[in-house]
Write a protein that holds these residues in place. Structure first.
Motif, mmCIF file in Angstrom:
data_model
loop_
_atom_site.group_PDB
_atom_site.id
_atom_site.type_symbol
_atom_site.label_atom_id
_atom_site.label_comp_id
_atom_site.label_asym_id
_atom_site.label_seq_id
_atom_site.Cartn_x
_atom_site.Cartn_y
_atom_site.Cartn_z
ATOM 1 N N SER A 148 2.827 -6.469 2.829
ATOM 2 C CA SER A 148 2.393 -6.897 4.153
ATOM 3 C C SER A 148 1.906 -5.662 4.895
ATOM 4 O O SER A 148 1.952 -4.549 4.368
ATOM 5 N N LYS A 149 1.453 -5.846 6.118
ATOM 6 C CA LYS A 149 1.018 -4.707 6.919
ATOM 7 C C LYS A 149 2.170 -3.767 7.217
ATOM 8 O O LYS A 149 1.978 -2.556 7.404
ATOM 9 N N ASN A 150 3.382 -4.288 7.196
ATOM 10 C CA ASN A 150 4.557 -3.511 7.585
ATOM 11 C C ASN A 150 5.435 -3.084 6.413
ATOM 12 O O ASN A 150 6.460 -2.443 6.629
ATOM 13 N N GLU A 155 -6.610 6.201 13.123
ATOM 14 C CA GLU A 155 -5.284 5.582 13.052
ATOM 15 C C GLU A 155 -4.169 6.593 13.304
ATOM 16 O O GLU A 155 -3.055 6.215 13.683
ATOM 17 N N ASP A 160 -4.818 6.434 5.675
ATOM 18 C CA ASP A 160 -4.167 5.495 6.579
ATOM 19 C C ASP A 160 -3.622 6.268 7.780
ATOM 20 O O ASP A 160 -4.181 7.299 8.150
ATOM 21 N N HIS A 219 5.078 -1.489 2.366
ATOM 22 C CA HIS A 219 4.361 -1.056 1.170
ATOM 23 C C HIS A 219 5.362 -0.465 0.184
ATOM 24 O O HIS A 219 6.272 0.277 0.579
ATOM 25 N N ARG A 274 7.376 -0.443 8.540
ATOM 26 C CA ARG A 274 7.070 -0.324 9.972
ATOM 27 C C ARG A 274 8.016 -1.229 10.746
ATOM 28 O O ARG A 274 8.099 -2.430 10.507
ATOM 29 N N GLN A 317 7.051 4.119 12.020
ATOM 30 C CA GLN A 317 6.726 4.008 10.599
ATOM 31 C C GLN A 317 7.707 4.878 9.821
ATOM 32 O O GLN A 317 7.789 6.086 10.036
ATOM 33 N N PRO A 327 -3.243 -7.425 -3.642
ATOM 34 C CA PRO A 327 -2.488 -6.599 -2.691
ATOM 35 C C PRO A 327 -2.035 -5.282 -3.321
ATOM 36 O O PRO A 327 -0.860 -4.906 -3.225
ATOM 37 N N ASP A 334 -12.395 -1.492 0.468
ATOM 38 C CA ASP A 334 -11.303 -0.515 0.562
ATOM 39 C C ASP A 334 -11.440 0.443 -0.619
ATOM 40 O O ASP A 334 -10.717 0.358 -1.623
ATOM 41 N N LEU A 358 0.914 -3.645 -1.533
ATOM 42 C CA LEU A 358 0.820 -3.944 -0.101
ATOM 43 C C LEU A 358 1.377 -5.336 0.159
ATOM 44 O O LEU A 358 0.636 -6.323 0.257
ATOM 45 N N LYS A 385 -8.795 -0.579 -3.615
ATOM 46 C CA LYS A 385 -8.047 -1.827 -3.536
ATOM 47 C C LYS A 385 -8.996 -2.987 -3.814
ATOM 48 O O LYS A 385 -9.942 -3.221 -3.056
#
Length: 352
Positions: free
Chosen positions: A281-283, A73, A57, A285, A316, A321, A225, A184, A279, A220
């Protein structure tokens, strides 16, 4: 066609692989120089059990685990990490990643470990001052991606110092990563800490490097998630079990402690670390990990505490981050990992 700089880097790694290949001794602890190179430098790696070569990531600190984890990334991002160990022991690291058109993707890192200040005494036990103990390593990594595969290599200069007496080593890492084109799913391989002790401590001979061959996967499921990681470490030798004879309560006919026999199952289990990421959300973990080698070797005779277990989170906020991990190393306490990362290239772009 591979650029000349990349050819040069991979050539050095190949020479070190051949030149440092030696039969391994029975245990991995206490017989190697620069053993701190196998200690997690970032919060994410610590949270996933302290060993992972496949979780890909935006976290630049994963460079220390596998140079093939460098990816787009991470471009332009600066990652800073601090570890608060027991007593006065602390670890600080910094990583910056950038991409080039011809020479591949680079990662530059610095990892510094301080053991604090100690009292210096003479032969009669009188305090005559203080001295410090510290170690650090400067790293330059290069990676190249072609299709679903990434190859990477790292050159490292390691320095260890005790009261002004220094040891210097030159080392290298080599890594590879396969990323599934649609799912993934990743598989990583890393050969770490190949090298040579250029300058040993004064009054002592040269020591071998803390070689570590790791193979792992992260996956994944499509509709869940959760990302699961399984990593096998120290694959260059089967027997990494240490049985402390002082913890034996049984004696033989001569009065010597009877050391329990090593089982094949225990030998195999100590090679594995497992980790998971929820996971949300994207923001956000949540992470957890378990390292069986740490659990077996760092626990006390009658209590294990949290040794071998780790828990962490990634958050995030805006452009930042934030990562935190609490990793158990002893029944008396645990280490706290703090990491922060941000894209700093965007700051200079806005100024222009």
């Amino acid at each position: 066609m591979i650029a000349p700089l990349r050819q040069y880097l991979l050539g050095i790694v190949s020479v070190l692989v051949v030149g440092t290949a030696k039969p391994a001794s029975a245990q991995i602890g206490g017989r190697r120089a620069f053993s701190f190179l196998n200690v997690p430098a970032g919060a994410k790696l610590a949270a996933l059990g302290g060993a992972n070569v496949s979780s890909r990531d935006a976290d630049g600190t994963m460079l220390f685990a596998n140079p093939a984890l460098l990816n787009q990334e991470m471009d332009g991002r600066l990652a800073l990490s601090y570890v608060d160990y027991l007593a006065d022991i602390g670890q600080t690291s910094a990583v910056y990643v950038f991409n080039t058109q011809q020479a591949g993707r680079f990662g530059v890192g610095l990892n510094y470990l301080s053991y604090g200040e100690f009292q210096q005494v003479d032969a009669a036990g009188n305090v005559i001052g203080e001295f410090s103990v510290n170690e650090y390593v400067a790293s330059v990594a290069d990676s190249y991606t072609s299709g679903n595969f990434t190859l990477g290599g790292t050159l490292k200069l390691a320095v260890s110092g005790i009261a002004g007496n220094h040891s210097v080593g030159v080392l290298a890492d080599a890594g590879a990563l396969f990323k599934h084109p649609d799912q993934d799913f990743t598989v990583g391989l890393a050969v770490r800490n190949l090298g040579y002790q250029v300058k040993p401590y004064t009054g002592s001979g040269r020591e071998p490097m803390p070689l570590n061959v790791e193979l792992g996967t992260s996956f994944k499921p499509e509709h869940l998630p959760f990302r699961f990681s399984l990593t096998a470490h120290h694959l260059q030798q089967l027997d990494i079990v240490y049985l402390d004879p002082t913890q034996s309560t049984q004696l033989d006919e001569n009065g010597d402690p009877i050391v329990p026999e090593k089982s094949l199952g225990d030998k195999i289990a100590r090679h594995f670390a497992v980790g998971g990421e929820l996971l949300l959300s994207k923001n956000l973990h949540l992470r957890a990990g378990y390292n069986h080698l740490a659990r077996r070797e760092l626990r006390l005779a009658n209590i294990g505490g949290g040794a071998g277990f780790s828990f962490g989170a990634m958050l995030r906020i805006s452009q930042f981050q934030l990562d935190y991990t609490r990793a158990g190393y002893h029944a008396s306490g645990a280490a706290n990992y703090f990491s922060i990362a941000r894209n700093i290239d965007s700051l200079f772009t806005k100024e222009k």
